[in-house]
Each structure stands twice: as C-alpha cells, then as structure tokens.
Write an enzyme that holds these catalytic residues in place. Structure first.
Site, PDB file in Angstrom:
ATOM      1  N   ASP A  98       0.784  -1.239   0.000  1.00 58.31           N
ATOM      2  CA  ASP A  98       0.000   0.000   0.000  1.00 58.31           C
ATOM      3  C   ASP A  98       0.814   1.287   0.000  1.00 58.31           C
ATOM      4  OD1 ASP A  98       1.089  -0.138   2.520  1.00 58.31           O
ATOM      5  OD2 ASP A  98      -0.774  -0.682   3.525  1.00 58.31           O
ATOM      6  N   GLU A 120      -0.960  -9.076  -1.037  1.00 57.42           N
ATOM      7  CA  GLU A 120      -1.446  -8.527   0.240  1.00 57.42           C
ATOM      8  C   GLU A 120      -2.644  -7.610  -0.015  1.00 57.42           C
ATOM      9  OE1 GLU A 120       0.535  -5.616   3.065  1.00 57.42           O
ATOM     10  OE2 GLU A 120       1.204  -7.468   3.979  1.00 57.42           O
ATOM     11  N   GLU A 134      -1.953   5.019   3.304  1.00 53.99           N
ATOM     12  CA  GLU A 134      -1.934   3.632   2.811  1.00 53.99           C
ATOM     13  C   GLU A 134      -3.325   3.043   2.611  1.00 53.99           C
ATOM     14  OE1 GLU A 134      -0.156   4.812   5.351  1.00 53.99           O
ATOM     15  OE2 GLU A 134       1.948   4.550   4.789  1.00 53.99           O
ATOM     16  N   HIS A 215       7.133   4.428  12.837  1.00 49.10           N
ATOM     17  CA  HIS A 215       7.370   5.277  11.658  1.00 49.10           C
ATOM     18  C   HIS A 215       6.112   5.806  10.984  1.00 49.10           C
ATOM     19  CE1 HIS A 215       5.967   2.593   8.442  1.00 49.10           C
ATOM     20  NE2 HIS A 215       6.359   1.609   9.219  1.00 49.10           N
ATOM     21  N   ARG A 217       3.131   7.752   9.430  1.00 47.81           N
ATOM     22  CA  ARG A 217       2.909   9.183   9.187  1.00 47.81           C
ATOM     23  C   ARG A 217       1.855   9.778  10.111  1.00 47.81           C
ATOM     24  NH1 ARG A 217       5.322   8.778   4.529  1.00 47.81           N
ATOM     25  NH2 ARG A 217       5.906  10.656   3.387  1.00 47.81           N
ATOM     26  N   HIS A 247      13.942   4.249  12.196  1.00 46.14           N
ATOM     27  CA  HIS A 247      13.602   4.468  10.789  1.00 46.14           C
ATOM     28  C   HIS A 247      14.319   5.735  10.302  1.00 46.14           C
ATOM     29  CE1 HIS A 247      11.076   5.190   7.245  1.00 46.14           C
ATOM     30  NE2 HIS A 247      10.545   3.983   7.414  1.00 46.14           N
TER      31      HIS A 247
HETATM   32  C1  UD1 Z   1       7.029   4.578   3.516  1.00 44.80           C
HETATM   33  C2  UD1 Z   1       5.580   4.260   3.113  1.00 44.80           C
HETATM   34  C3  UD1 Z   1       4.869   3.520   4.234  1.00 44.80           C
HETATM   35  C4  UD1 Z   1       5.665   2.303   4.687  1.00 44.80           C
HETATM   36  C5  UD1 Z   1       7.076   2.731   5.047  1.00 44.80           C
HETATM   37  C6  UD1 Z   1       7.899   1.519   5.390  1.00 44.80           C
HETATM   38  C7  UD1 Z   1       4.332   5.819   1.682  1.00 44.80           C
HETATM   39  C8  UD1 Z   1       3.535   7.068   1.624  1.00 44.80           C
HETATM   40  N1  UD1 Z   1       4.855   5.514   2.882  1.00 44.80           N
HETATM   41  O1  UD1 Z   1       6.999   5.520   4.584  1.00 44.80           O
HETATM   42  O2  UD1 Z   1       3.602   3.082   3.765  1.00 44.80           O
HETATM   43  O3  UD1 Z   1       5.028   1.733   5.806  1.00 44.80           O
HETATM   44  O4  UD1 Z   1       7.678   3.391   3.908  1.00 44.80           O
HETATM   45  O5  UD1 Z   1       9.070   1.859   6.061  1.00 44.80           O
HETATM   46  O6  UD1 Z   1       4.497   5.154   0.683  1.00 44.80           O
HETATM   47  N2  UD1 Z   1      14.626   7.762   4.135  1.00 44.80           N
HETATM   48  C9  UD1 Z   1      15.989   7.602   4.010  1.00 44.80           C
HETATM   49  N3  UD1 Z   1      16.470   6.368   3.625  1.00 44.80           N
HETATM   50  C10 UD1 Z   1      15.663   5.312   3.361  1.00 44.80           C
HETATM   51  C11 UD1 Z   1      14.290   5.473   3.511  1.00 44.80           C
HETATM   52  C12 UD1 Z   1      13.772   6.697   3.890  1.00 44.80           C
HETATM   53  O7  UD1 Z   1      16.746   8.518   4.235  1.00 44.80           O
HETATM   54  O8  UD1 Z   1      16.176   4.233   2.992  1.00 44.80           O
HETATM   55  C13 UD1 Z   1      14.085   9.082   4.533  1.00 44.80           C
HETATM   56  C14 UD1 Z   1      14.146  10.120   3.381  1.00 44.80           C
HETATM   57  O9  UD1 Z   1      14.394  11.388   3.903  1.00 44.80           O
HETATM   58  C15 UD1 Z   1      12.723  10.034   2.801  1.00 44.80           C
HETATM   59  C16 UD1 Z   1      11.932   9.845   4.071  1.00 44.80           C
HETATM   60  O10 UD1 Z   1      12.700   8.958   4.867  1.00 44.80           O
HETATM   61  O11 UD1 Z   1      12.373  11.199   2.068  1.00 44.80           O
HETATM   62  C17 UD1 Z   1      10.538   9.324   3.892  1.00 44.80           C
HETATM   63  O12 UD1 Z   1      10.489   8.157   3.080  1.00 44.80           O
HETATM   64  P1  UD1 Z   1       9.058   7.720   2.441  1.00 44.80           P
HETATM   65  O13 UD1 Z   1       9.234   6.457   1.706  1.00 44.80           O
HETATM   66  O14 UD1 Z   1       8.455   8.863   1.704  1.00 44.80           O
HETATM   67  O15 UD1 Z   1       8.154   7.523   3.702  1.00 44.80           O
HETATM   68  P2  UD1 Z   1       8.240   6.471   4.879  1.00 44.80           P
HETATM   69  O16 UD1 Z   1       7.879   7.212   6.125  1.00 44.80           O
HETATM   70  O17 UD1 Z   1       9.512   5.739   4.801  1.00 44.80           O
HETATM   71  N1  UDP Z   2      12.618  -4.442   9.538  1.00 42.59           N
HETATM   72  C1  UDP Z   2      13.970  -4.599   9.264  1.00 42.59           C
HETATM   73  N2  UDP Z   2      14.876  -3.814   9.936  1.00 42.59           N
HETATM   74  C2  UDP Z   2      14.485  -2.899  10.851  1.00 42.59           C
HETATM   75  C3  UDP Z   2      13.099  -2.738  11.114  1.00 42.59           C
HETATM   76  C4  UDP Z   2      12.189  -3.515  10.445  1.00 42.59           C
HETATM   77  O1  UDP Z   2      14.359  -5.432   8.430  1.00 42.59           O
HETATM   78  O2  UDP Z   2      15.346  -2.233  11.425  1.00 42.59           O
HETATM   79  C5  UDP Z   2      11.641  -5.256   8.775  1.00 42.59           C
HETATM   80  C6  UDP Z   2      10.630  -6.007   9.604  1.00 42.59           C
HETATM   81  O3  UDP Z   2      11.087  -7.309   9.902  1.00 42.59           O
HETATM   82  C7  UDP Z   2       9.412  -6.038   8.692  1.00 42.59           C
HETATM   83  C8  UDP Z   2       9.569  -4.790   7.862  1.00 42.59           C
HETATM   84  O4  UDP Z   2      10.898  -4.350   8.001  1.00 42.59           O
HETATM   85  O5  UDP Z   2       9.440  -7.146   7.817  1.00 42.59           O
HETATM   86  C9  UDP Z   2       8.626  -3.727   8.315  1.00 42.59           C
HETATM   87  O6  UDP Z   2       8.936  -2.535   7.679  1.00 42.59           O
HETATM   88  P1  UDP Z   2       8.383  -1.146   8.179  1.00 42.59           P
HETATM   89  O7  UDP Z   2       8.052  -1.212   9.626  1.00 42.59           O
HETATM   90  O8  UDP Z   2       9.351  -0.113   7.718  1.00 42.59           O
HETATM   91  O9  UDP Z   2       7.069  -0.948   7.292  1.00 42.59           O
HETATM   92  P2  UDP Z   2       5.554  -1.457   7.406  1.00 42.59           P
HETATM   93  O10 UDP Z   2       5.549  -2.932   7.553  1.00 42.59           O
HETATM   94  O11 UDP Z   2       4.936  -0.745   8.574  1.00 42.59           O
HETATM   95  O12 UDP Z   2       4.943  -0.992   6.121  1.00 42.59           O
END
Ligand code: UD1
Ligand code: UDP
Length: 375
Positions: A98, A120, A134, A215, A217, A247
């Site tokens: 999502d 999923e 999501e 993490h 939003r 995160h």
């Molecule tokens: C995203 C997804 C959320 C998912 C989550 C899993 C959307 C809107 N959100 O949220 O559904 O649950 O990923 O973790 O699709 N960043 C880094 N390095 C990384 C990843 C993120 O620096 O490897 C930082 C960057 O500044 C980036 C920010 O995190 O701009 C936000 O990343 P983004 O994917 O937009 O949102 P998440 O909160 O990670």
């Molecule tokens: N996870 C990981 N390293 C971490 C934290 C989480 O590999 O430091 C894995 C965890 O086992 C799970 C997935 O990341 O499978 C969950 O991701 P996240 O919480 O970022 O996103 P969500 O599932 O809420 O979309």
C-alpha cells in the site's frame, strides 16, 4: 507462445521483504520471464534487503530524495514506472501492499491496460486516515487489480464486500511468512549473518529486551512524541532494555534522538538488515511497534506485540490475542508494557506462537495463480 513477462515493481523495505520470495520463485519458474523494477522510494533501507536476498534489478529509478513529499514522489513514480512499462511491455505487473510506489505503479499499469496482480490485497482499517495514506492506496489498487492475492480469509471477505469479482480473489497467505522462514534458515546455515547485535546483548545481559519500531505518518508530531515519552518511562526500570532500530525518516529520527539518546537502558541504532531484525525479534521479550510487518512477524514467533496505533488493518493477531492495540497515549503504553513485564499469566496468554498470516508457501501459490489466470 512466449512465456508471460512478469514485471515486479516495489520501492520500500517492507515491499522488498514481502516480494523477494516471489521474485525468487518467479526466477526459478520456467513458465515466466521475470523482470524487476524498483522505484527506490527508499534507498539504503531497500538496498539492505536487495543485498541479503540477492535480487538483481532490471530497472532502478533511484527516486528517493531527502524529506520527499507525497506529491513529488507520486508524480515521479508514476512517470518513471510508466516509462519502464512502455519499454518492457510486461504481461503482468506485480505490486505488494500500500505504499506510494504500489499506488503509482499499479496506476501506470492500469493506464496501459496491463493487468495488475496485487499481493497482500484486501487489508482494510475502514478509516481513510489510519494508516494514512496507505488505506486509500490499497483501496485504489483493489478497484482495478486483475488478481487479488489476499493474505487471509478476512482480507478476501473485505474484497468480496466491495463487489470484487470473486473469480479474481484468492487466499494465498502472506509472503512475509515465506520471507521470515527463508531468513531464519539462512541464519541457521550462516550464523555470522546475524551476530552484529552481540555487543548490545552483552551490554544488556540479564535484562529483558523490548524491541521498538515506529514510523507511521499519522503518528508524526504528538503521537511520536508520546511514544518516545512512553519508552523513556519504560526504560527507567532497571530490569529492561529497549532496542530501537530507528527508521530513517527525519520526522522519526528527530523525536527519538531528542527523547532517548544517551539513556542507559536504551539503544538507538541504525535500521537493521533483515537477518539482524529477525535476531532482534528472537531476543525480545516483547515488541512495541506501529509497523505493519512486525504485527505479522512477532505473532509467528510467539512474541507479544503492543501495537502503537489506534486501529489496525491486521486484526488477525489481535483476535488471536498475540497482538494488542495500545495507541499512542504514553500512560497506556507504559501501563500495558508493565502489565506484560509483571504479570506472568498475562504474558503467557499473549506469548503463544500463532500464525494466522501464512504457511510459508504463499509465493508459490501466487506463481501458480499468475500462470493460470487470464490476462
Ligand atoms: C514509507 C511508506 C509507508 C511504509 C514505510 C515503510 C508511503 C507514503 N509511505 O513511509 O507506507 O510503511 O515506507 O518503512 O508510501 N529515508 C531515508 N532512507 C531510506 C528510507 C527513507 O533517508 O532508505 C528518509 C528520506 O528522507 C525520505 C523519508 O525517509 O524522504 C521518507 O520516506 P518515504 O518512503 O516517503 O516515507 P516512509 O515514512 O519511509
Ligand atoms: N525491519 C527490518 N529492519 C528494521 C526494522 C524492520 O528489516 O530495522 C523489517 C521487519 O522485519 C518487517 C519490515 O521491516 O518485515 C517492516 O517494515 P516497516 O516497519 O518499515 O514498514 P511497514 O511494515 O509498517 O509498512
């Protein structure tokens, strides 16, 4: 006739974890030509998964920017994935979950009348603001996907209530269980893959470890602040230690660092790769988390999870009694955590291995559906 070309599209850590078993299965299956495109909505957190699962990419859009906005990411993902679809002309596009990448990737496919397989499918909280955005992303994909791979019967029923064609809805289990089994086996074969926590294990010897991730939003601001306050109060006890892989989202980092940095019983660490996170799950007495994936993994391992959210689209763990919604009120988080720490019966009640999410064979089931389904 040529083999159907399957383009798997993903962008974030959880999508990569839940799709690598399917990519492995597609690659090993002569019935398909498997191609992989990542948006790289996440960068380092995605690359950690790609490395451990040894996934080769055909397209890497490298989209992540620091503090990206939903508008900009959506626009760039739609354009970028659309261009890949024009080049690849796949017979199917596979997406999972999502996120923005899922919504944009599926939409780009729909615009080209390419059938979408949604892995999923059917998770619903019933509230468009939780999880945000999501809930709407997955509802949108559900309106046009050709193949809906629901992880559970409840998810399939949610799709049927929305008048989805029953012939396109299948209960496949959740591929997260395939991923967890795969990584567990890899760690058994190569223990060095998950030994990086040894220093923390020594530092916290004799204490009960609580794993914590947050993490979402909709928790940014007050919710995240409350979670951090709750963790601080929990960690004031001498008999516990909290390990938080933080995160990379700056909205999470700022709050966690300000509240928890330097506390004796708290370790704020970088995101763990999947083997190390599996190790953390194994070490933990209980988990505090607002993550979707952790709500599925922790019950499978018999680890109680207190869910830092007001509602969940994964009610199966709550129904089974292995997960409990505690929201983001600091008093509630502390009270419920202390109850599990101090009341043996309450802990035992939740710490039963229970796995309503799959049997580790979901990826193969999805391959078979892709082979059998009309395009
Ligand atoms: C995203 C997804 C959320 C998912 C989550 C899993 C959307 C809107 N959100 O949220 O559904 O649950 O990923 O973790 O699709 N960043 C880094 N390095 C990384 C990843 C993120 O620096 O490897 C930082 C960057 O500044 C980036 C920010 O995190 O701009 C936000 O990343 P983004 O994917 O937009 O949102 P998440 O909160 O990670
Ligand atoms: N996870 C990981 N390293 C971490 C934290 C989480 O590999 O430091 C894995 C965890 O086992 C799970 C997935 O990341 O499978 C969950 O991701 P996240 O919480 O970022 O996103 P969500 O599932 O809420 O979309």
């Amino acid at each position: 006739m040529s083999r159907p070309r399957i383009l798997t599209v993903f962008g974030t850590r959880p999508e990569a974890i839940k799709l690598f078993p399917l990519v492995h299965a597609l690659e090993a299956d002569d019935r398909f030509e498997s191609r992989v495109c990542v948006s790289a909505q996440h960068r380092d957190m995605l690359d950690q998964v790609l490395a451990i699962a040894a996934i080769s990419l055909h397209h890497d859009l490298d989209l992540m920017t620091d503090r990206q906005t939903l508008d900009s990411l959506t626009a760039r993902a739609l354009m970028g994935i659309g261009a890949v679809l024009d080049e690849e002309r796949p017979d199917w596009v596979v997406v999972q979950g999502d996120t923005t990448t899922v919504m944009a990737g599926a939409l780009a496919a729909y615009y080209r009348k390419i059938p979408v397989c949604h892995v999923e499918a059917g998770l619903r909280s019933g509230d468009i603001h939780q999880p945000w955005p999501e809930e709407v992303n997955r509802r949108m994909v559900g309106t046009f996907a050709r193949l809906h791979c629901a992880p559970t019967r409840a998810a399939a029923e949610a799709l049927l209530r929305e008048n989805t064609n029953p012939a396109t809805v299948h209960v496949t289990g959740n591929t997260v269980i395939d991923a967890l089994e795969w990584v567990t086996k890899r760690i058994e074969e190569h223990p060095s893959l998950a030994q990086g926590l040894a220093g923390l294990e020594a530092r916290f010897a004799g204490k009960r470890i609580i794993g914590m991730t947050a993490h979402r939003r909709e928790n940014f601001g007050e919710g995240m602040q409350n979670i951090a306050n709750g963790v601080k109060r929990i960690a004031s006890r001498d008999d516990v230690a909290v390990i938080c892989p933080v995160h990379r989202n700056p909205n999470v980092r700022a709050v966690m660092s300000a509240e928890l940095e330097g506390l004796e019983n708290v370790a704020l660490i970088e995101p763990l790769d999947y083997p190390h996170f599996a190790r953390l799950l194994g070490l933990s007495h209980l988990m505090l988390s607002d993550s979707g994936g952790v709500q599925e993994e922790a019950p499978a391992l018999g680890k109680p999870v207190l869910v830092l959210r007001e509602t969940t689209e994964r009610p199966e763990g709550v129904k089974a009694g292995t997960a409990k919604l505690v929201g983001t009120n600091a008093d509630t988080i502390v009270r419920e955590t202390f109850r599990l720490l101090d009341d043996e019966a309450a802990y035992a009640e939740m710490a039963r291995a229970h796995n309503p999410f799959g049997d580790g064979k979901s990826a193969q089931r999805i391959c078979d559906l892709l082979a059998e389904s009309e395009r």
